[in-house]
Scaffold this active site. Structure first.
Site, PDB file in Angstrom:
ATOM      1  N   LYS A  75     -13.594  92.833  42.532  1.00  0.00           N
ATOM      2  CA  LYS A  75     -14.475  93.379  41.507  1.00  0.00           C
ATOM      3  C   LYS A  75     -13.645  94.191  40.526  1.00  0.00           C
ATOM      4  O   LYS A  75     -12.786  94.962  40.934  1.00  0.00           O
ATOM      5  CB  LYS A  75     -15.519  94.306  42.160  1.00  0.00           C
ATOM      6  CG  LYS A  75     -16.586  94.787  41.214  1.00  0.00           C
ATOM      7  CD  LYS A  75     -17.681  93.763  41.089  1.00  0.00           C
ATOM      8  CE  LYS A  75     -18.686  94.136  40.010  1.00  0.00           C
ATOM      9  NZ  LYS A  75     -18.172  93.964  38.647  1.00  0.00           N
ATOM     10  N   LYS A 111      -8.821  93.246  38.096  1.00  0.00           N
ATOM     11  CA  LYS A 111      -8.887  93.680  36.703  1.00  0.00           C
ATOM     12  C   LYS A 111      -8.437  92.523  35.834  1.00  0.00           C
ATOM     13  O   LYS A 111      -7.678  91.654  36.259  1.00  0.00           O
ATOM     14  CB  LYS A 111      -7.972  94.883  36.459  1.00  0.00           C
ATOM     15  CG  LYS A 111      -8.451  95.773  35.326  1.00  0.00           C
ATOM     16  CD  LYS A 111      -9.647  96.598  35.738  1.00  0.00           C
ATOM     17  CE  LYS A 111     -10.060  97.584  34.658  1.00  0.00           C
ATOM     18  NZ  LYS A 111     -11.171  98.442  35.094  1.00  0.00           N
ATOM     19  N   THR A 195     -21.365 105.300  35.279  1.00  0.00           N
ATOM     20  CA  THR A 195     -20.081 105.984  35.443  1.00  0.00           C
ATOM     21  C   THR A 195     -20.211 107.459  35.114  1.00  0.00           C
ATOM     22  O   THR A 195     -19.753 108.331  35.871  1.00  0.00           O
ATOM     23  CB  THR A 195     -18.995 105.332  34.569  1.00  0.00           C
ATOM     24  OG1 THR A 195     -18.962 103.923  34.831  1.00  0.00           O
ATOM     25  CG2 THR A 195     -17.634 105.919  34.880  1.00  0.00           C
ATOM     26  N   ASN A 226     -19.160 106.536  26.326  1.00  0.00           N
ATOM     27  CA  ASN A 226     -20.230 106.296  27.294  1.00  0.00           C
ATOM     28  C   ASN A 226     -20.152 107.230  28.492  1.00  0.00           C
ATOM     29  O   ASN A 226     -21.138 107.843  28.890  1.00  0.00           O
ATOM     30  CB  ASN A 226     -20.192 104.833  27.749  1.00  0.00           C
ATOM     31  CG  ASN A 226     -21.234 104.539  28.815  1.00  0.00           C
ATOM     32  OD1 ASN A 226     -20.929 104.493  29.998  1.00  0.00           O
ATOM     33  ND2 ASN A 226     -22.481 104.366  28.396  1.00  0.00           N
ATOM     34  N   SER A 354     -22.604  98.465  39.653  1.00  0.00           N
ATOM     35  CA  SER A 354     -22.269  97.045  39.517  1.00  0.00           C
ATOM     36  C   SER A 354     -22.539  96.312  40.832  1.00  0.00           C
ATOM     37  O   SER A 354     -23.030  95.177  40.848  1.00  0.00           O
ATOM     38  CB  SER A 354     -20.802  96.872  39.112  1.00  0.00           C
ATOM     39  OG  SER A 354     -20.633  97.009  37.723  1.00  0.00           O
TER      40      SER A 354
END
Length: 421
Positions: A75, A111, A195, A226, A354
């Site tokens: 992930k 990633k 996050t 964000n 997620s």
């Protein structure tokens, strides 16, 4: 430490490997497992030919690295940035492995990214590049293999294009191939805030641990994107005194506290936080050195260094960004008694939600937002408590404690599975 000595400069990969090596020594890790963890299991480099709006063909370089698959599919995010290279992506994939292991997700770390300047590209160019990149890495991604998500300069629209490209190749709609999608296509409520909300939950847990009342606590947030904006908003709603925020153009400071609701409203209209009138202009560097209780570096890596760490006056630092603190700075902050909630813990809320999105996609059963936030709080606070307990037991800082827990979990998984063939 010698005064005036030049600050050492390390790549993200060098830092990640040094952290692993240090923790491996503390854990007396099996040498063979240590060697395996230093290397990613899979690294893919692809060419991404893209037709530009002016008719010319541009060939970008794309990457996807899967660091470890011991505990489940991998992930990790996809970033579009001129600085993307194999070493950076490898380091971030390793960080994702530890992040997932630390908070107990059944994932390894991955990633990916493309070396490009997304800010100079049209929507059409971004779509064509994204679809070609997805088709190039399609052999290594999938709901049971590797699940990408948004990262730097990518968003839910780019995830929608990735999901559609993958689905068209497979001949069936597969929402679980990516997370961070639009709600209509199987995205999750609470994902956009996850996050920043995770940073907030770990700050609350740390404040309790260090007997710091949140009401009236002075907060400075570097990086009002964000992550930083959501963390600032939630802490403001807890009656914290948010005295400074900043973005890439600079910051704004008010010793009596900023009205974050107003700053957010102005930010939504475009422009910079520096346009806010109820405060004084400061630089990003000055913000880090403000006299505050809680500092949230949520911008980019390498912000707190050997050069400025001795001037940091916060009691708690919560790393909203990846790698904002250098190894030398870590040592200085520890000497000063400043608690650093490390990135591998503080900003893990995004991958936690997620995971929730992926589970909802696989089940085709979607949760209410309050359920998601409650489960995220449980995950983040439980992880913080485990890290704090390890820190006390081993007499180490929170970063070392977090990495010890994460590396041990992955290493134990490798030991149990053995070596094939």
């Amino acid at each position: 430490m010698t005064t005036g000595a030049p600050a050492a400069r390390y790549s993200m990969l060098e830092v990640a490997l040094a952290q692993l090596d240090s923790v491996a020594g503390r854990l007396a890790l099996d040498p063979g497992i240590h060697k395996r963890l230093r290397k990613p299991q899979r690294s893919l480099v692809v060419s991404v030919p893209t037709l530009m709006d002016d008719g010319r063909l541009e060939v970008f370089t794309g990457f996807r690295v899967q660091h470890d698959l011991t505990l489940g599919p991998t992930k990790g995010g996809i970033r579009y940035h001129p600085g993307v290279d194999l070493d950076e992506v490898t380091a971030l994939a390793m960080l994702m492995t530890w992040k997932c292991a630390l908070i107990g997700l059944p994932y390894g770390g991955a990633k990916g990214g493309i070396c490009c300047d997304a800010t100079r590209m049209s929507q059409g160019e971004l779509e064509r590049m994204t679809r070609r990149y997805t088709s190039e890495i399609i052999l290594v991604i999938g709901p049971d293999q590797d699940i990408p998500a948004p990262d730097l300069y990518t968003n839910e629209q780019i995830m929608a294009w990735m999901m559609d490209t993958y689905s068209m190749h497979r001949g069936i709609t597969m929402p679980g191939v990516v997370t961070g999608k639009p709600l209509l296509l199987g995205g999750s409520l609470g994902r956009a805030e996850a996050t920043g909300r995770g940073v907030y939950y770990t700050v609350k847990a740390a404040a309790r641990e260090y007997d710091m009342p949140l009401k009236g606590a002075r907060v400075a947030v570097q990086g009002f994107g964000n992550v930083g904006a959501i963390a600032a908003k939630l802490l403001y709603e807890e009656d914290c005194q948010v005295i400074a925020v900043s973005d890439s153009k600079g910051g704004i400071y008010n010793a009596k506290g900023l009205n974050i609701t107003t700053v957010l409203a102005e930010d939504a209209e475009g422009g910079s936080v520096t346009q806010h009138r109820n405060g004084d202009r400061i630089s990003n560097e000055e913000l880090l050195e403000l006299n505050c209780d809680i500092l949230v570096p949520a911008a980019t890596e390498g912000q707190i260094t050997q050069k400025n760490a001795d001037r940091i006056r916060a009691r708690i630092i919560a790393e909203g960004a990846n790698g904002p603190t250098t190894p030398e700075a870590d040592q200085i902050l520890a000497t000063k008694g400043i608690a650093v909630i490390p990135d591998v813990l503080a900003n893990a809320g995004g991958v936690a939600v997620s995971y929730f999105e992926w589970v909802q996609d696989l089940q085709q059963y979607f949760w209410h937002e309050h359920q998601i936030n409650e489960r995220l709080a449980e995950v983040m606070i439980s992880a913080f408590q485990r890290v704090m307990a390890m820190s006390r037991k081993e007499q180490v800082n929170l970063r070392t404690a977090a990495l010890m827990l994460a590396v041990k979990r992955v290493a134990d998984g490798k030991r149990l599975r053995g070596l094939y063939p």
